[in-house]
Design a protein around this motif. Structure first.
Motif, PDB file in Angstrom:
ATOM      1  N   GLU A 127     -23.161 -10.664  19.772  1.00  0.00           N
ATOM      2  CA  GLU A 127     -22.136 -11.523  19.173  1.00  0.00           C
ATOM      3  C   GLU A 127     -22.387 -11.776  17.686  1.00  0.00           C
ATOM      4  OE1 GLU A 127     -19.268 -12.471  20.405  1.00  0.00           O
ATOM      5  OE2 GLU A 127     -19.721 -11.385  22.254  1.00  0.00           O
ATOM      6  N   GLY A 128     -22.781 -10.723  16.969  1.00  0.00           N
ATOM      7  CA  GLY A 128     -22.989 -10.903  15.546  1.00  0.00           C
ATOM      8  C   GLY A 128     -23.427  -9.628  14.857  1.00  0.00           C
ATOM      9  N   VAL A 129     -23.768  -9.785  13.585  1.00  0.00           N
ATOM     10  CA  VAL A 129     -24.172  -8.660  12.743  1.00  0.00           C
ATOM     11  C   VAL A 129     -25.372  -9.071  11.909  1.00  0.00           C
ATOM     12  CG1 VAL A 129     -23.507  -7.151  10.823  1.00  0.00           C
ATOM     13  CG2 VAL A 129     -21.843  -7.693  12.613  1.00  0.00           C
ATOM     14  N   SER A 160     -34.389  -8.474  -0.503  1.00  0.00           N
ATOM     15  CA  SER A 160     -35.431  -9.481  -0.301  1.00  0.00           C
ATOM     16  C   SER A 160     -35.307 -10.247   1.002  1.00  0.00           C
ATOM     17  CB  SER A 160     -35.412 -10.481  -1.468  1.00  0.00           C
ATOM     18  OG  SER A 160     -34.132 -11.098  -1.569  1.00  0.00           O
ATOM     19  N   SER A 161     -34.195 -10.091   1.699  1.00  0.00           N
ATOM     20  CA  SER A 161     -34.012 -10.868   2.918  1.00  0.00           C
ATOM     21  C   SER A 161     -33.141 -10.117   3.908  1.00  0.00           C
ATOM     22  CB  SER A 161     -33.370 -12.227   2.605  1.00  0.00           C
ATOM     23  OG  SER A 161     -32.022 -12.049   2.197  1.00  0.00           O
ATOM     24  N   ALA A 162     -33.182 -10.590   5.137  1.00  0.00           N
ATOM     25  CA  ALA A 162     -32.283 -10.108   6.187  1.00  0.00           C
ATOM     26  C   ALA A 162     -31.551 -11.316   6.743  1.00  0.00           C
ATOM     27  CB  ALA A 162     -33.059  -9.398   7.289  1.00  0.00           C
ATOM     28  N   ALA A 163     -30.252 -11.182   6.939  1.00  0.00           N
ATOM     29  CA  ALA A 163     -29.438 -12.284   7.449  1.00  0.00           C
ATOM     30  C   ALA A 163     -28.678 -11.813   8.678  1.00  0.00           C
ATOM     31  CB  ALA A 163     -28.457 -12.772   6.381  1.00  0.00           C
ATOM     32  N   VAL A 164     -28.613 -12.673   9.672  1.00  0.00           N
ATOM     33  CA  VAL A 164     -27.841 -12.372  10.871  1.00  0.00           C
ATOM     34  C   VAL A 164     -26.807 -13.475  11.048  1.00  0.00           C
ATOM     35  CG1 VAL A 164     -29.610 -13.449  12.334  1.00  0.00           C
ATOM     36  CG2 VAL A 164     -27.920 -11.935  13.362  1.00  0.00           C
ATOM     37  N   ALA A 165     -25.545 -13.069  11.157  1.00  0.00           N
ATOM     38  CA  ALA A 165     -24.438 -14.001  11.363  1.00  0.00           C
ATOM     39  C   ALA A 165     -23.994 -13.892  12.814  1.00  0.00           C
ATOM     40  CB  ALA A 165     -23.281 -13.680  10.421  1.00  0.00           C
ATOM     41  N   ILE A 166     -24.065 -14.999  13.540  1.00  0.00           N
ATOM     42  CA  ILE A 166     -23.839 -15.006  14.985  1.00  0.00           C
ATOM     43  C   ILE A 166     -22.668 -15.916  15.321  1.00  0.00           C
ATOM     44  CG2 ILE A 166     -24.918 -15.401  17.233  1.00  0.00           C
ATOM     45  CD1 ILE A 166     -27.541 -15.571  15.066  1.00  0.00           C
ATOM     46  N   ARG A 167     -21.797 -15.431  16.183  1.00  0.00           N
ATOM     47  CA  ARG A 167     -20.678 -16.233  16.660  1.00  0.00           C
ATOM     48  C   ARG A 167     -21.173 -17.110  17.808  1.00  0.00           C
ATOM     49  NH1 ARG A 167     -16.050 -17.249  14.113  1.00  0.00           N
ATOM     50  NH2 ARG A 167     -15.940 -15.036  13.545  1.00  0.00           N
ATOM     51  N   LYS A 168     -21.145 -18.425  17.605  1.00  0.00           N
ATOM     52  CA  LYS A 168     -21.622 -19.360  18.619  1.00  0.00           C
ATOM     53  C   LYS A 168     -20.576 -19.550  19.713  1.00  0.00           C
ATOM     54  CE  LYS A 168     -22.285 -22.815  15.964  1.00  0.00           C
ATOM     55  NZ  LYS A 168     -22.669 -24.191  15.597  1.00  0.00           N
ATOM     56  N   PRO A 169     -20.976 -20.130  20.847  1.00  0.00           N
ATOM     57  CA  PRO A 169     -20.009 -20.354  21.934  1.00  0.00           C
ATOM     58  C   PRO A 169     -18.810 -21.192  21.516  1.00  0.00           C
ATOM     59  CG  PRO A 169     -22.245 -20.598  22.762  1.00  0.00           C
ATOM     60  CD  PRO A 169     -22.358 -20.451  21.278  1.00  0.00           C
ATOM     61  N   MET A 201     -15.387  -9.010  12.117  1.00  0.00           N
ATOM     62  CA  MET A 201     -15.494  -8.683  10.693  1.00  0.00           C
ATOM     63  C   MET A 201     -15.940  -9.888   9.879  1.00  0.00           C
ATOM     64  SD  MET A 201     -12.341  -6.000  10.038  1.00  0.00           S
ATOM     65  CE  MET A 201     -11.136  -6.801  11.092  1.00  0.00           C
ATOM     66  N   GLU A 202     -15.529 -11.089  10.292  1.00  0.00           N
ATOM     67  CA  GLU A 202     -15.983 -12.296   9.599  1.00  0.00           C
ATOM     68  C   GLU A 202     -17.498 -12.424   9.661  1.00  0.00           C
ATOM     69  OE1 GLU A 202     -11.945 -14.960  10.432  1.00  0.00           O
ATOM     70  OE2 GLU A 202     -13.810 -15.367  11.523  1.00  0.00           O
ATOM     71  N   CYS A 203     -18.090 -12.090  10.809  1.00  0.00           N
ATOM     72  CA  CYS A 203     -19.550 -12.144  10.939  1.00  0.00           C
ATOM     73  C   CYS A 203     -20.213 -11.126  10.012  1.00  0.00           C
ATOM     74  CB  CYS A 203     -19.965 -11.880  12.386  1.00  0.00           C
ATOM     75  SG  CYS A 203     -19.685 -13.262  13.518  1.00  0.00           S
ATOM     76  N   ALA A 204     -19.678  -9.909   9.993  1.00  0.00           N
ATOM     77  CA  ALA A 204     -20.250  -8.871   9.136  1.00  0.00           C
ATOM     78  C   ALA A 204     -20.163  -9.270   7.666  1.00  0.00           C
ATOM     79  CB  ALA A 204     -19.532  -7.542   9.375  1.00  0.00           C
ATOM     80  N   ILE A 205     -19.025  -9.825   7.274  1.00  0.00           N
ATOM     81  CA  ILE A 205     -18.839 -10.249   5.885  1.00  0.00           C
ATOM     82  C   ILE A 205     -19.804 -11.379   5.539  1.00  0.00           C
ATOM     83  CG2 ILE A 205     -17.222 -11.374   4.306  1.00  0.00           C
ATOM     84  CD1 ILE A 205     -14.975  -9.857   5.832  1.00  0.00           C
ATOM     85  N   ALA A 206     -19.940 -12.345   6.447  1.00  0.00           N
ATOM     86  CA  ALA A 206     -20.817 -13.486   6.185  1.00  0.00           C
ATOM     87  C   ALA A 206     -22.263 -13.035   6.000  1.00  0.00           C
ATOM     88  CB  ALA A 206     -20.716 -14.490   7.334  1.00  0.00           C
ATOM     89  N   ALA A 207     -22.734 -12.128   6.860  1.00  0.00           N
ATOM     90  CA  ALA A 207     -24.117 -11.653   6.756  1.00  0.00           C
ATOM     91  C   ALA A 207     -24.325 -10.846   5.478  1.00  0.00           C
ATOM     92  CB  ALA A 207     -24.473 -10.814   7.982  1.00  0.00           C
ATOM     93  N   LEU A 208     -23.369  -9.969   5.156  1.00  0.00           N
ATOM     94  CA  LEU A 208     -23.505  -9.144   3.958  1.00  0.00           C
ATOM     95  C   LEU A 208     -23.450  -9.995   2.693  1.00  0.00           C
ATOM     96  CD1 LEU A 208     -23.778  -6.389   2.655  1.00  0.00           C
ATOM     97  CD2 LEU A 208     -21.299  -6.084   2.871  1.00  0.00           C
ATOM     98  N   LYS A 209     -22.546 -10.952   2.667  1.00  0.00           N
ATOM     99  CA  LYS A 209     -22.463 -11.821   1.495  1.00  0.00           C
ATOM    100  C   LYS A 209     -23.752 -12.608   1.297  1.00  0.00           C
ATOM    101  CE  LYS A 209     -17.589 -12.765   0.560  1.00  0.00           C
ATOM    102  NZ  LYS A 209     -16.562 -13.826   0.450  1.00  0.00           N
TER     103      LYS A 209
END
Length: 335
Positions: free
Chosen positions: A12-14, A20-29, A300-308
């Motif tokens: 449920e995320g990307v 310098s960092s890794a970010a994971v954006a997850i869609r919560k319940p 796509m919102e999750c992917a955009i949030a993590a990439l941004k």
């Protein structure tokens, strides 16, 4: 060395990896997006070894395997509701930043439970062991049953490679029929679309990302196909030793095969403008039809949030509101 942003789908995320960092954006319940971000180990990413061809591929693949497995547990815990990251931020430094304009979701920051240390290493070793046994040793044992018919030449190695490729395609096809995996593949498509939009210079908005391709030249699926092809040539150099030595070669040469495949993937991606390169990469792009699905807007919102988030951390993007601050980076359990 040119830097390439990349990532992977999680539950449920990307996840996206920056300099310098890794970010994971997850869609919560509840439908909101939670972003977890941690610092990458500078000992690896700033090391001179990072610039050495072939070796850099093995280092990157191991790091991404460790990182991906650990952050997969983060996403699974949050997406399932097992971990609730709703604790309010306690300081301005913990305020969220980089929210996509299209998403009204609250982007929150908290360190969730995850694998680390000996547990993570044990999990990876078991997974790698099973993968090597099924996709590398298994085809060798199958071809050994027809030793008299195939002989010890190229025919034997090619048949072994064809079996290996068939196992890979069959595996990807079968897991792609599982509903939960289909959602992961949707997030995989969203990750590709976001990266493609960014690399094309398009704004990171859902309407632009939606139009981008869901296949990518540096995808791990194409990399796996390259591994299968490269292994034919590398294993052919082993010759015709005894079966135990052949089995050993299939195990110890996997990192070499992976390093070569990684360099070929980078070379192909950098020269994709040439027709012959596009032709050579076409099978790998076609194989992504098994591992990606057309994502919906929420993916796509999750992917955009993590990439941004990682681009903001790298100062490739600027904060829209100068009063906002990026949260402090978490440190991985292994550090």
């Amino acid at each position: 060395m040119k830097f390439y942003y990349g990532g992977q789908a999680v539950i449920e995320g990307v996840m996206m990896r920056g300099r310098s960092s890794a970010a994971v954006a997850i869609r919560k319940p509840d439908g909101d997006i939670h972003i977890y971000e941690e610092a990458l180990d500078p000992r690896l990413y700033q090391s001179k070894l990072w610039r050495l061809p072939f070796l850099r591929g093995m280092l990157l693949l191991w790091e991404m395997l460790v990182l991906g497995t650990r952050l997969m547990t983060v996403s699974a815990n949050i997406a399932s509701g097992a971990v609730d990251p709703d604790a309010p931020a306690s300081s301005p430094e913990m305020a969220p930043a980089g929210e996509p304009a299209e998403a009204s979701n609250k982007l929150e920051e908290e360190r969730p439970a995850q694998l680390g240390g000996a547990t993570l290493v044990f999990t990876l070793l078991i997974s790698l062991g099973l993968g090597v046994a099924i996709f590398f040793v298994g085809p060798l044992l199958l071809t050994s049953l027809f030793h008299q018919q195939l002989g010890e030449g190229w025919l034997n190695v090619i048949v072994e490679g064809v079996i290996r490729l068939a196992l890979l395609v069959g595996y990807l096809y079968l897991i792609g029929r599982i509903p939960d995996i289909q959602r992961v593949f949707g997030y995989h498509g969203a990750e590709h679309k976001a990266i493609n939009a960014m690399e094309s210079g398009d704004p990171l908005g859902v309407e632009h990302v939606r139009r981008a391709s869901r296949v990518h030249t540096r995808c791990g699926t194409g990399f796996l196909l390259l591994v299968m092809v490269v292994s034919i040539f590398v294993f052919a150099l082993v010759g015709s030793p005894t079966l135990p030595l052949k089995i050993l070669s299939r195990i110890v040469l996997v990192p070499i095969v992976a390093g070569i495949a990684y360099e070929l993937m980078r070379l192909g991606a950098a020269n994709y403008r040439y027709r012959v390169v596009r032709w050579l990469l076409a099978p790998g792009l076609a194989l992504q039809g098994l591992t990606t699905r057309e994502p919906d807007d929420s993916m796509m919102e999750c992917a955009i949030a993590a990439l941004k988030r990682v681009m903001l951390r790298d100062r490739v993007l600027e904060l829209e509101n100068e009063q906002e601050h990026l949260p402090q980076l978490a440190v991985s359990p292994g550090d």
